[in-house]
Design a protein around this motif. Structure first.
Motif, PDB file in Angstrom:
ATOM      1  N   UNK A  72      -1.317 -48.190 -11.905  1.00  0.00           N
ATOM      2  CA  UNK A  72      -1.439 -46.542 -11.797  1.00  0.00           C
ATOM      3  C   UNK A  72      -0.933 -45.964 -10.489  1.00  0.00           C
ATOM      4  N   UNK A  73      -0.845 -46.905  -9.605  1.00  0.00           N
ATOM      5  CA  UNK A  73      -0.308 -46.502  -8.136  1.00  0.00           C
ATOM      6  C   UNK A  73       1.314 -46.558  -8.218  1.00  0.00           C
ATOM      7  N   UNK A  74       1.625 -47.598  -8.823  1.00  0.00           N
ATOM      8  CA  UNK A  74       3.077 -47.641  -9.026  1.00  0.00           C
ATOM      9  C   UNK A  74       3.922 -46.788  -9.980  1.00  0.00           C
ATOM     10  N   UNK A  75       3.129 -46.395 -11.118  1.00  0.00           N
ATOM     11  CA  UNK A  75       3.643 -45.261 -11.939  1.00  0.00           C
ATOM     12  C   UNK A  75       3.116 -44.042 -11.737  1.00  0.00           C
ATOM     13  N   UNK A  76       2.439 -43.797 -10.738  1.00  0.00           N
ATOM     14  CA  UNK A  76       2.181 -42.315 -10.377  1.00  0.00           C
ATOM     15  C   UNK A  76       1.107 -41.715 -11.616  1.00  0.00           C
ATOM     16  N   UNK A  79      -4.885 -42.355 -10.159  1.00  0.00           N
ATOM     17  CA  UNK A  79      -5.510 -43.710  -9.702  1.00  0.00           C
ATOM     18  C   UNK A  79      -6.970 -43.798 -10.278  1.00  0.00           C
ATOM     19  N   UNK A  80      -7.045 -45.017 -10.976  1.00  0.00           N
ATOM     20  CA  UNK A  80      -8.249 -45.450 -11.278  1.00  0.00           C
ATOM     21  C   UNK A  80      -8.512 -44.993 -12.648  1.00  0.00           C
ATOM     22  N   UNK A  81      -8.287 -44.008 -12.987  1.00  0.00           N
ATOM     23  CA  UNK A  81      -8.890 -43.463 -14.615  1.00  0.00           C
ATOM     24  C   UNK A  81      -8.191 -44.665 -15.583  1.00  0.00           C
ATOM     25  N   UNK A  82      -6.883 -44.905 -15.607  1.00  0.00           N
ATOM     26  CA  UNK A  82      -6.492 -45.666 -16.688  1.00  0.00           C
ATOM     27  C   UNK A  82      -6.902 -47.220 -16.424  1.00  0.00           C
ATOM     28  N   UNK A  83      -7.087 -47.583 -15.146  1.00  0.00           N
ATOM     29  CA  UNK A  83      -7.540 -48.865 -14.682  1.00  0.00           C
ATOM     30  C   UNK A  83      -9.131 -49.186 -15.557  1.00  0.00           C
TER      31      UNK A  83
END
Length: 179
Positions: A72-76, A79-83
């Motif tokens: 999430x962080x690297x692909x912008x 953050x956290x939702x897809x995780x």
């Protein structure tokens, strides 16, 4: 020799992490000068689901969450939702793993496909409720379809190259207990 020093589960967890990092690296490489006309598959999700269905002990929930958050962080992405959705999807498949053990690959694929579809719809609905800009629906559906099409290849490669096989009904875990 490796089994004497480290249990196989830890070696496979390290391999999973290394594969995810390699896939991220390949995703971030600037191979084309123009934007692609199609959305490629989410290979990390396919790999995670293939391993979660076949050997849930190789992809612990904390590792999946950290990998997905890093993506999430690297692909912008937000953050956290897809995780969170990846953790929920992986746990759902992990809970179904014993029931899918005796069924055919088509049943496994259908179970994985249903999880992927629910995750994609939930992601779009949550982003819409929060009024966050998101990719067009066509691109999201294209990525979902390409991931569903890539899943059998990822499952086959996991089975053939890395030995990630479903547990047989009489298999025991390394502690000698039934999983």
């Amino acid at each position: 020799m490796v089994d004497a020093l480290l249990p196989r589960a830890w070696v496979m967890r390290a391999l999973y992490l290394a594969l995810c990092i390699a896939l991220l690296f390949l995703h971030l490489l600037p191979l084309a000068h123009t934007p692609p006309k199609w959305a490629g598959p989410d290979l990390v999700m396919a790999l995670t689901f293939a391993w979660a269905v076949r050997r849930p002990d190789y992809v612990p929930v904390l590792l999946v969450g950290l990998v997905a958050l890093g993506l999430d962080l690297m692909l912008q992405r937000p953050p956290g939702l897809w995780a969170a959705l990846m953790v929920i999807g992986t746990q759902t498949l992990r809970n179904r793993a014993s029931a899918l053990r005796d069924l055919t690959f088509a049943a496994e694929w259908a179970s994985v496909a249903s999880s992927m579809i629910v995750m994609t719809v939930a992601n779009r609905v949550i982003l819409a409720i929060l009024m966050v800009d998101q990719a067009p629906l066509g691109l999201s559906l294209m990525q979902l379809m390409s991931t569903l099409i890539a899943y059998p290849a990822i499952a086959f490669l996991s089975h053939a190259l890395f030995g990630v096989r479903k547990r047989a009904p009489g298999d025991l875990d390394p502690a000698g207990m039934r999983p």
